[in-house]
Design a protein around this motif. Structure first.
Motif, PDB file in Angstrom:
ATOM      1  N   THR A  68       0.850  -1.188   0.000  1.00 15.95           N
ATOM      2  CA  THR A  68       0.000   0.000   0.000  1.00 15.95           C
ATOM      3  C   THR A  68       0.884   1.235   0.000  1.00 15.95           C
ATOM      4  OG1 THR A  68      -1.721  -1.171   1.239  1.00 15.95           O
ATOM      5  CG2 THR A  68      -1.824   1.235   1.214  1.00 15.95           C
ATOM      6  N   ARG A  69       0.701   2.093  -1.011  1.00 12.20           N
ATOM      7  CA  ARG A  69       1.508   3.306  -1.157  1.00 12.20           C
ATOM      8  C   ARG A  69       0.705   4.494  -0.630  1.00 12.20           C
ATOM      9  NH1 ARG A  69       4.917   3.217  -6.593  1.00 12.20           N
ATOM     10  NH2 ARG A  69       3.428   4.815  -7.185  1.00 12.20           N
ATOM     11  N   VAL A  70       1.228   5.094   0.432  1.00 13.53           N
ATOM     12  CA  VAL A  70       0.522   6.174   1.123  1.00 13.53           C
ATOM     13  C   VAL A  70       1.315   7.474   0.980  1.00 13.53           C
ATOM     14  CG1 VAL A  70      -0.461   6.957   3.307  1.00 13.53           C
ATOM     15  CG2 VAL A  70      -0.304   4.494   2.823  1.00 13.53           C
ATOM     16  N   ASP A  71       0.750   8.451   0.304  1.00  8.71           N
ATOM     17  CA  ASP A  71       1.314   9.803   0.351  1.00  8.71           C
ATOM     18  C   ASP A  71       0.822  10.383   1.668  1.00  8.71           C
ATOM     19  OD1 ASP A  71       2.049  12.455   0.100  1.00  8.71           O
ATOM     20  OD2 ASP A  71       1.479  12.620  -2.010  1.00  8.71           O
ATOM     21  N   ALA A  72       1.723  10.437   2.652  1.00  8.37           N
ATOM     22  CA  ALA A  72       1.301  10.558   4.044  1.00  8.37           C
ATOM     23  C   ALA A  72       1.074  11.971   4.545  1.00  8.37           C
ATOM     24  CB  ALA A  72       2.324   9.850   4.945  1.00  8.37           C
ATOM     25  N   HIS A  73       1.010  12.952   3.665  1.00  5.54           N
ATOM     26  CA  HIS A  73       0.673  14.305   4.117  1.00  5.54           C
ATOM     27  C   HIS A  73       0.457  15.206   2.911  1.00  5.54           C
ATOM     28  CE1 HIS A  73       1.719  17.715   7.246  1.00  5.54           C
ATOM     29  NE2 HIS A  73       0.484  17.802   6.763  1.00  5.54           N
ATOM     30  N   VAL A  74      -0.809  15.555   2.664  1.00  2.00           N
ATOM     31  CA  VAL A  74      -1.143  16.519   1.620  1.00  2.00           C
ATOM     32  C   VAL A  74      -2.089  17.572   2.198  1.00  2.00           C
ATOM     33  CG1 VAL A  74      -0.863  14.775  -0.195  1.00  2.00           C
ATOM     34  CG2 VAL A  74      -3.148  15.285   0.687  1.00  2.00           C
ATOM     35  N   LYS A  75      -2.019  18.755   1.621  1.00  2.00           N
ATOM     36  CA  LYS A  75      -2.844  19.872   2.094  1.00  2.00           C
ATOM     37  C   LYS A  75      -4.004  20.183   1.166  1.00  2.00           C
ATOM     38  CE  LYS A  75      -0.311  20.823   5.655  1.00  2.00           C
ATOM     39  NZ  LYS A  75      -0.824  20.452   6.990  1.00  2.00           N
ATOM     40  N   VAL A  76      -4.034  19.567   0.007  1.00  2.00           N
ATOM     41  CA  VAL A  76      -5.037  19.876  -1.009  1.00  2.00           C
ATOM     42  C   VAL A  76      -5.822  18.612  -1.349  1.00  2.00           C
ATOM     43  CG1 VAL A  76      -3.944  21.889  -2.050  1.00  2.00           C
ATOM     44  CG2 VAL A  76      -3.188  19.601  -2.713  1.00  2.00           C
ATOM     45  N   LEU A  77      -7.075  18.797  -1.722  1.00  2.00           N
ATOM     46  CA  LEU A  77      -7.916  17.655  -2.075  1.00  2.00           C
ATOM     47  C   LEU A  77      -9.057  18.114  -2.965  1.00  2.00           C
ATOM     48  CD1 LEU A  77      -8.451  14.626  -1.669  1.00  2.00           C
ATOM     49  CD2 LEU A  77      -9.859  15.228   0.322  1.00  2.00           C
ATOM     50  N   ASP A  78      -9.033  17.657  -4.207  1.00  2.72           N
ATOM     51  CA  ASP A  78     -10.107  17.920  -5.154  1.00  2.72           C
ATOM     52  C   ASP A  78     -10.019  16.874  -6.258  1.00  2.72           C
ATOM     53  OD1 ASP A  78      -7.953  18.732  -6.775  1.00  2.72           O
ATOM     54  OD2 ASP A  78      -8.380  20.866  -6.547  1.00  2.72           O
ATOM     55  N   ASP A  79     -10.808  17.027  -7.298  1.00  3.81           N
ATOM     56  CA  ASP A  79     -10.823  16.024  -8.366  1.00  3.81           C
ATOM     57  C   ASP A  79      -9.462  15.898  -9.041  1.00  3.81           C
ATOM     58  OD1 ASP A  79     -13.502  15.422  -7.958  1.00  3.81           O
ATOM     59  OD2 ASP A  79     -14.208  16.928  -9.392  1.00  3.81           O
ATOM     60  N   GLU A  80      -8.779  17.021  -9.224  1.00 10.61           N
ATOM     61  CA  GLU A  80      -7.451  16.987  -9.851  1.00 10.61           C
ATOM     62  C   GLU A  80      -6.453  16.218  -8.991  1.00 10.61           C
ATOM     63  OE1 GLU A  80      -3.859  20.052 -11.250  1.00 10.61           O
ATOM     64  OE2 GLU A  80      -5.768  20.849 -10.504  1.00 10.61           O
ATOM     65  N   VAL A  81      -6.492  16.444  -7.690  1.00 11.06           N
ATOM     66  CA  VAL A  81      -5.590  15.752  -6.766  1.00 11.06           C
ATOM     67  C   VAL A  81      -5.846  14.250  -6.799  1.00 11.06           C
ATOM     68  CG1 VAL A  81      -5.095  15.393  -4.314  1.00 11.06           C
ATOM     69  CG2 VAL A  81      -5.205  17.718  -5.250  1.00 11.06           C
ATOM     70  N   VAL A 107      -3.041  11.004   3.101  1.00  9.02           N
ATOM     71  CA  VAL A 107      -3.388  11.581   4.401  1.00  9.02           C
ATOM     72  C   VAL A 107      -3.644  13.063   4.164  1.00  9.02           C
ATOM     73  CG1 VAL A 107      -2.597  12.152   6.721  1.00  9.02           C
ATOM     74  CG2 VAL A 107      -2.092   9.901   5.747  1.00  9.02           C
ATOM     75  N   TYR A 108      -4.896  13.457   4.348  1.00  4.18           N
ATOM     76  CA  TYR A 108      -5.322  14.827   4.072  1.00  4.18           C
ATOM     77  C   TYR A 108      -5.394  15.599   5.377  1.00  4.18           C
ATOM     78  CZ  TYR A 108      -8.549  18.609   2.707  1.00  4.18           C
ATOM     79  OH  TYR A 108      -9.149  19.835   2.497  1.00  4.18           O
ATOM     80  N   ALA A 109      -4.530  16.610   5.514  1.00  4.71           N
ATOM     81  CA  ALA A 109      -4.451  17.360   6.768  1.00  4.71           C
ATOM     82  C   ALA A 109      -4.244  18.847   6.474  1.00  4.71           C
ATOM     83  CB  ALA A 109      -3.310  16.829   7.632  1.00  4.71           C
ATOM     84  N   PRO A 110      -5.287  19.539   6.037  1.00  2.00           N
ATOM     85  CA  PRO A 110      -5.147  20.969   5.722  1.00  2.00           C
ATOM     86  C   PRO A 110      -4.986  21.798   6.990  1.00  2.00           C
ATOM     87  CG  PRO A 110      -7.453  20.325   5.621  1.00  2.00           C
ATOM     88  CD  PRO A 110      -6.672  19.064   5.858  1.00  2.00           C
ATOM     89  N   HIS A 111      -4.319  22.952   6.850  1.00  4.47           N
ATOM     90  CA  HIS A 111      -4.151  23.845   7.989  1.00  4.47           C
ATOM     91  C   HIS A 111      -5.485  24.471   8.408  1.00  4.47           C
ATOM     92  CE1 HIS A 111       0.132  23.585   7.988  1.00  4.47           C
ATOM     93  NE2 HIS A 111       0.288  24.159   6.813  1.00  4.47           N
ATOM     94  N   PHE A 112      -5.618  24.731   9.705  1.00  2.02           N
ATOM     95  CA  PHE A 112      -6.716  25.531  10.270  1.00  2.02           C
ATOM     96  C   PHE A 112      -8.103  25.049   9.834  1.00  2.02           C
ATOM     97  CE2 PHE A 112      -3.161  28.719   9.746  1.00  2.02           C
ATOM     98  CZ  PHE A 112      -2.696  28.575  11.052  1.00  2.02           C
ATOM     99  N   THR A 113      -8.268  23.741   9.775  1.00  2.00           N
ATOM    100  CA  THR A 113      -9.541  23.150   9.371  1.00  2.00           C
ATOM    101  C   THR A 113      -9.944  22.124  10.423  1.00  2.00           C
ATOM    102  OG1 THR A 113      -8.886  23.378   7.053  1.00  2.00           O
ATOM    103  CG2 THR A 113     -10.781  21.967   7.524  1.00  2.00           C
ATOM    104  N   ARG A 114     -11.169  22.240  10.939  1.00  2.04           N
ATOM    105  CA  ARG A 114     -11.607  21.353  12.010  1.00  2.04           C
ATOM    106  C   ARG A 114     -11.816  19.929  11.499  1.00  2.04           C
ATOM    107  NH1 ARG A 114     -16.142  21.835  14.446  1.00  2.04           N
ATOM    108  NH2 ARG A 114     -15.358  20.960  16.383  1.00  2.04           N
ATOM    109  N   LEU A 115     -11.645  18.987  12.403  1.00  6.42           N
ATOM    110  CA  LEU A 115     -11.714  17.568  12.066  1.00  6.42           C
ATOM    111  C   LEU A 115     -13.009  17.173  11.354  1.00  6.42           C
ATOM    112  CD1 LEU A 115     -10.267  14.815  12.272  1.00  6.42           C
ATOM    113  CD2 LEU A 115     -11.380  14.521  14.505  1.00  6.42           C
TER     114      LEU A 115
END
Length: 254
Positions: free
Chosen positions: A6-19, A32-40
């Protein structure tokens, strides 16, 4: 017969159809999607929306501990309840332990925003992995991160740390198991299962990294901080009504 992986890109800040399309084209199985200043809850909703049979999106939080001038970032996955930014390091770690979340150290030793090698060493038993390759960072910075993980006997992980869609899938963590759900990926980090940290190479990879590094300027401007405190109700401030005062005793701001 090919061994499952399993290949995990373990930290990205962006998420949409292009991503999502780019991740799949590059053979990534999970983000792993973890944007700044965004509640869980918001992160979870977006992660669920973009997950499917080909790509698992794991909701995460990059929590800022300490104040703006002396903050330490922690990447956390497997949270069951929201945790705000700008609380003490110990307050954050205690909450992560209570929730049995996996705690990862992004970009160790970088600038004034990351855990230093002595700090990683002091908390190694409470840390599930240290980032040993980050596409945004320069080669000597990634080499220092690898030395930190080795010296503290911590597991490693790799990520694109993509703030821009084109960087997604430039680096990843490859686990030796077939992990088809977010919970299984959290468990793999928490249990420190065998993995390899892999990244693309060549001029294109370095150019994407340099573009990401140049993009770093806005991410650390005082203007961003000013906007946050002028509003007084930033979603991830401990004073936000959503936290119901639970973190007032460990908040670093009044």
């Amino acid at each position: 017969m090919t061994r499952p992986r399993t290949r995990v890109d373990a930290h990205v800040k962006v998420l949409d159809d292009e991503v999502v399309a780019r991740a799949k084209a590059r053979g990534i199985d999970a983000l792993v999607y973890a944007p700044h200043f965004t509640r869980l809850p918001t992160v979870r909703e977006r992660a669920a929306r973009y997950s499917d049979d080909e790509l698992t999106v794991v909701p995460g939080r990059e929590v800022f501990t300490g104040d703006w001038g002396n903050r330490r970032h922690l990447l956390v996955i497997g949270l069951s309840e929201p945790v705000p930014d700008y609380i003490t390091f110990e307050g954050a770690m205690a909450e992560f332990e209570r929730q049995d979340a996996a705690v990862l150290v992004p970009h160790p030793g970088f600038a004034t925003i990351s855990l230093t090698r002595p700090e990683v060493d002091a908390h190694a038993e409470r840390i599930d992995a240290v980032e040993t390759y980050n596409t945004k960072l320069l080669p000597h910075q990634n080499a220092r991160a690898r030395r930190t993980a080795e010296a503290t006997d911590c597991a490693g992980f790799g990520s694109s740390y993509a703030h821009l869609p084109a960087t997604v899938g430039e680096a990843w963590t490859a686990f030796e198991d077939d992990l088809d759900e977010a919970e299984a990926i959290v468990d793999a980090f928490r249990e420190r299962r065998p993995r390899k940290v892999i990244h693309r190479g060549g001029a294109g990879h370095r150019i994407r990294g340099l573009i990401e590094f140049a993009h770093l300027g806005y991410e650390n401007t005082w203007a961003k901080l000013d906007r946050m405190f002028l509003s007084g109700n930033e979603p991830t401030l401990p004073s936000n009504v959503a936290y119901e005062g639970r973190f007032d005793d460990v908040s670093v701001y009044d």
